[in-house]
Enzyme design. Structure first.
Site, PDB file in Angstrom:
ATOM      1  N   SER A  50       0.865  -1.178   0.000  1.00 11.01           N
ATOM      2  CA  SER A  50       0.000   0.000   0.000  1.00 11.01           C
ATOM      3  C   SER A  50       0.899   1.224   0.000  1.00 11.01           C
ATOM      4  CB  SER A  50      -0.860   0.013   1.265  1.00 11.01           C
ATOM      5  OG  SER A  50      -1.515   1.262   1.421  1.00 11.01           O
ATOM      6  N   TYR A  98      -1.723  -0.793  10.338  1.00 12.85           N
ATOM      7  CA  TYR A  98      -1.824  -1.089   8.899  1.00 12.85           C
ATOM      8  C   TYR A  98      -0.539  -0.670   8.172  1.00 12.85           C
ATOM      9  CZ  TYR A  98      -3.748  -1.029   4.132  1.00 12.85           C
ATOM     10  OH  TYR A  98      -3.964  -1.243   2.800  1.00 12.85           O
ATOM     11  N   LYS A 118       2.113  -3.035   6.076  1.00 12.45           N
ATOM     12  CA  LYS A 118       2.375  -2.854   4.646  1.00 12.45           C
ATOM     13  C   LYS A 118       3.839  -2.467   4.380  1.00 12.45           C
ATOM     14  CE  LYS A 118      -1.733  -3.910   3.139  1.00 12.45           C
ATOM     15  NZ  LYS A 118      -1.962  -5.096   2.284  1.00 12.45           N
TER      16      LYS A 118
HETATM   17  P1  NAD Z   1     -11.728  -5.516   0.185  1.00 10.65           P
HETATM   18  O1  NAD Z   1     -12.094  -5.483   1.621  1.00 10.65           O
HETATM   19  O2  NAD Z   1     -12.689  -4.957  -0.827  1.00 10.65           O
HETATM   20  O3  NAD Z   1     -11.362  -6.984  -0.261  1.00 10.65           O
HETATM   21  C1  NAD Z   1     -10.502  -7.776   0.528  1.00 10.65           C
HETATM   22  C2  NAD Z   1     -10.836  -9.233   0.347  1.00 10.65           C
HETATM   23  O4  NAD Z   1      -9.964  -9.984   1.195  1.00 10.65           O
HETATM   24  C3  NAD Z   1     -12.267  -9.580   0.746  1.00 10.65           C
HETATM   25  O5  NAD Z   1     -12.887 -10.335  -0.285  1.00 10.65           O
HETATM   26  C4  NAD Z   1     -12.103 -10.402   2.020  1.00 10.65           C
HETATM   27  O6  NAD Z   1     -13.076 -11.417   2.198  1.00 10.65           O
HETATM   28  C5  NAD Z   1     -10.714 -10.991   1.824  1.00 10.65           C
HETATM   29  N1  NAD Z   1     -10.110 -11.408   3.088  1.00 10.65           N
HETATM   30  C6  NAD Z   1     -10.157 -10.790   4.300  1.00 10.65           C
HETATM   31  N2  NAD Z   1      -9.500 -11.514   5.223  1.00 10.65           N
HETATM   32  C7  NAD Z   1      -9.027 -12.603   4.577  1.00 10.65           C
HETATM   33  C8  NAD Z   1      -8.287 -13.755   4.995  1.00 10.65           C
HETATM   34  N3  NAD Z   1      -7.916 -13.915   6.278  1.00 10.65           N
HETATM   35  N4  NAD Z   1      -7.958 -14.683   4.061  1.00 10.65           N
HETATM   36  C9  NAD Z   1      -8.350 -14.536   2.771  1.00 10.65           C
HETATM   37  N5  NAD Z   1      -9.068 -13.502   2.327  1.00 10.65           N
HETATM   38  C10 NAD Z   1      -9.406 -12.548   3.222  1.00 10.65           C
HETATM   39  O7  NAD Z   1     -10.328  -4.738   0.110  1.00 10.65           O
HETATM   40  P2  NAD Z   1      -9.511  -4.167  -1.139  1.00 10.65           P
HETATM   41  O8  NAD Z   1      -9.610  -2.683  -1.116  1.00 10.65           O
HETATM   42  O9  NAD Z   1      -9.841  -4.917  -2.363  1.00 10.65           O
HETATM   43  O10 NAD Z   1      -8.031  -4.521  -0.655  1.00 10.65           O
HETATM   44  C11 NAD Z   1      -7.277  -5.594  -1.217  1.00 10.65           C
HETATM   45  C12 NAD Z   1      -5.819  -5.407  -0.852  1.00 10.65           C
HETATM   46  O11 NAD Z   1      -5.363  -4.158  -1.352  1.00 10.65           O
HETATM   47  C13 NAD Z   1      -5.540  -5.387   0.651  1.00 10.65           C
HETATM   48  O12 NAD Z   1      -4.313  -6.038   0.915  1.00 10.65           O
HETATM   49  C14 NAD Z   1      -5.451  -3.913   0.960  1.00 10.65           C
HETATM   50  O13 NAD Z   1      -4.680  -3.650   2.111  1.00 10.65           O
HETATM   51  C15 NAD Z   1      -4.754  -3.428  -0.299  1.00 10.65           C
HETATM   52  N6  NAD Z   1      -4.916  -1.984  -0.543  1.00 10.65           N
HETATM   53  C16 NAD Z   1      -6.136  -1.435  -0.772  1.00 10.65           C
HETATM   54  C17 NAD Z   1      -6.231  -0.074  -1.005  1.00 10.65           C
HETATM   55  C18 NAD Z   1      -7.532   0.602  -1.306  1.00 10.65           C
HETATM   56  O14 NAD Z   1      -7.546   1.841  -1.386  1.00 10.65           O
HETATM   57  N7  NAD Z   1      -8.626  -0.104  -1.497  1.00 10.65           N
HETATM   58  C19 NAD Z   1      -5.085   0.721  -0.985  1.00 10.65           C
HETATM   59  C20 NAD Z   1      -3.861   0.129  -0.732  1.00 10.65           C
HETATM   60  C21 NAD Z   1      -3.782  -1.233  -0.517  1.00 10.65           C
END
Ligand code: NAD
Length: 256
Positions: A147, A160, A164
């Site tokens: 992230s 968090y 990351k």
């Molecule tokens: P989201 O919450 O929409 O999706 C995350 C998915 O991970 C969900 O389907 C959930 O069921 C699954 N999950 C949760 N715990 C789990 C586990 N223990 N084992 C397997 N699956 C699990 O989130 P997102 O925004 O799609 O984020 C995905 C990744 O991207 C994450 O690692 C998040 O930290 C990273 N990220 C997101 C953003 C953002 O702005 N959305 C920014 C930077 C990084």
């Protein structure tokens, strides 16, 4: 869309929803031979068809494997599921969570729960994939989801950001360890991407308008824009790229 992942077997964690869902569907659109979709649930938190049925509709081989990435045995079984297709070529350790209450006073239980998913889960995923790639003598690609919060700190997400930041260094250390086997390891560091995670976490949702205004491109990112970066890192087009943290943030961290 393209064929940059032609003949590749792609495994994605946290792929029911959000960025992981876009990565899995994107892999199919970029020509993957088979996609293994995994998550703790098959239902998308955004509603609509499952990731698996979206990929089926594209005519690409797909399997769903229920996997909690914090459980090493489940992650090992996930990677084993790729054996049916000749083994994993591209492992995407995407699953990650945020906390409703993060910051300098983060509770111990919350802190440990977050680390089991965001750090343990990513390490277990990379380890299982690397083991299978080495056994199959495959020059695979492992992509870890970091992230922008793992490159610049934010006081409201102390746990968090810590997790990351660990993922960014995990990619570099694993790149060093696995490079001699031809295995590339990189991290992707998204900025603010419009997903359920951002919309439903009160602190992040409140901050996202400020982030949008400071972002040179003046908008949040789309999950498909992270999926395209992951597809590139997974493909042979990135054959000399290893150990990087690729920022995909509309320029946000490049400006003051
Ligand atoms: P989201 O919450 O929409 O999706 C995350 C998915 O991970 C969900 O389907 C959930 O069921 C699954 N999950 C949760 N715990 C789990 C586990 N223990 N084992 C397997 N699956 C699990 O989130 P997102 O925004 O799609 O984020 C995905 C990744 O991207 C994450 O690692 C998040 O930290 C990273 N990220 C997101 C953003 C953002 O702005 N959305 C920014 C930077 C990084």
């Amino acid at each position: 869309m393209s064929d940059i992942l032609k003949d590749k077997v792609v495994v994605v964690t946290g792929a029911a929803s959000g960025i992981g869902r876009a990565i899995a569907i994107g892999a199919a659109q970029h020509g993957a031979r088979a996609v293994i979709v995994s998550d703790i649930t098959e239902t998308s938190n955004e509603g609509g068809r499952t990731t698996t049925s979206e990929i089926e509709a594209l005519g690409v081989a797909v399997r769903f494997q229920r996997t909690d990435v914090s459980q090493r045995a489940q992650v090992d079984a996930l990677v084993e599921a790729a054996a049916e297709f000749g083994g994993v070529d591209v492992m995407v350790a995407n699953a990650g969570i945020t906390l409703r209450s993060d910051g300098p006073d983060v509770a111990e239980d919350d802190y440990r729960r977050l680390m089991t998913v965001n750090l343990d889960g990513v390490l277990f995923s990379a380890q299982a994939a690397a083991r299978q790639m080495k056994a199959n003598r495959k020059a695979g690609s492992i992509v870890l989801m970091a992230s922008m919060g793992g490159i610049a700190g934010a006081g409201m997400t102390v746990a968090y950001s810590t997790s990351k930041g660990g993922v960014v260094l995990m990619a570099k250390a694993l790149a060093d360890a696995l490079g001699p086997d031809g295995i590339r390891v990189n991290a992707v560091a998204p900025g603010v991407i419009d997903t359920h995670l951002v919309r439903t976490n009160p602190g992040i949702a409140a901050a996202s308008e400020g982030f949008r205004q400071r972002t040179p491109l003046r908008r949040l990112g789309k999950p498909s824009e992270i999926a395209d970066a992951v597809a590139w890192l997974g493909s042979d087009m990135a054959s000399y790229v290893s150990g990087i943290a690729l920022l995909v943030d509309g320029g946000l961290l490049s400006v003051i």
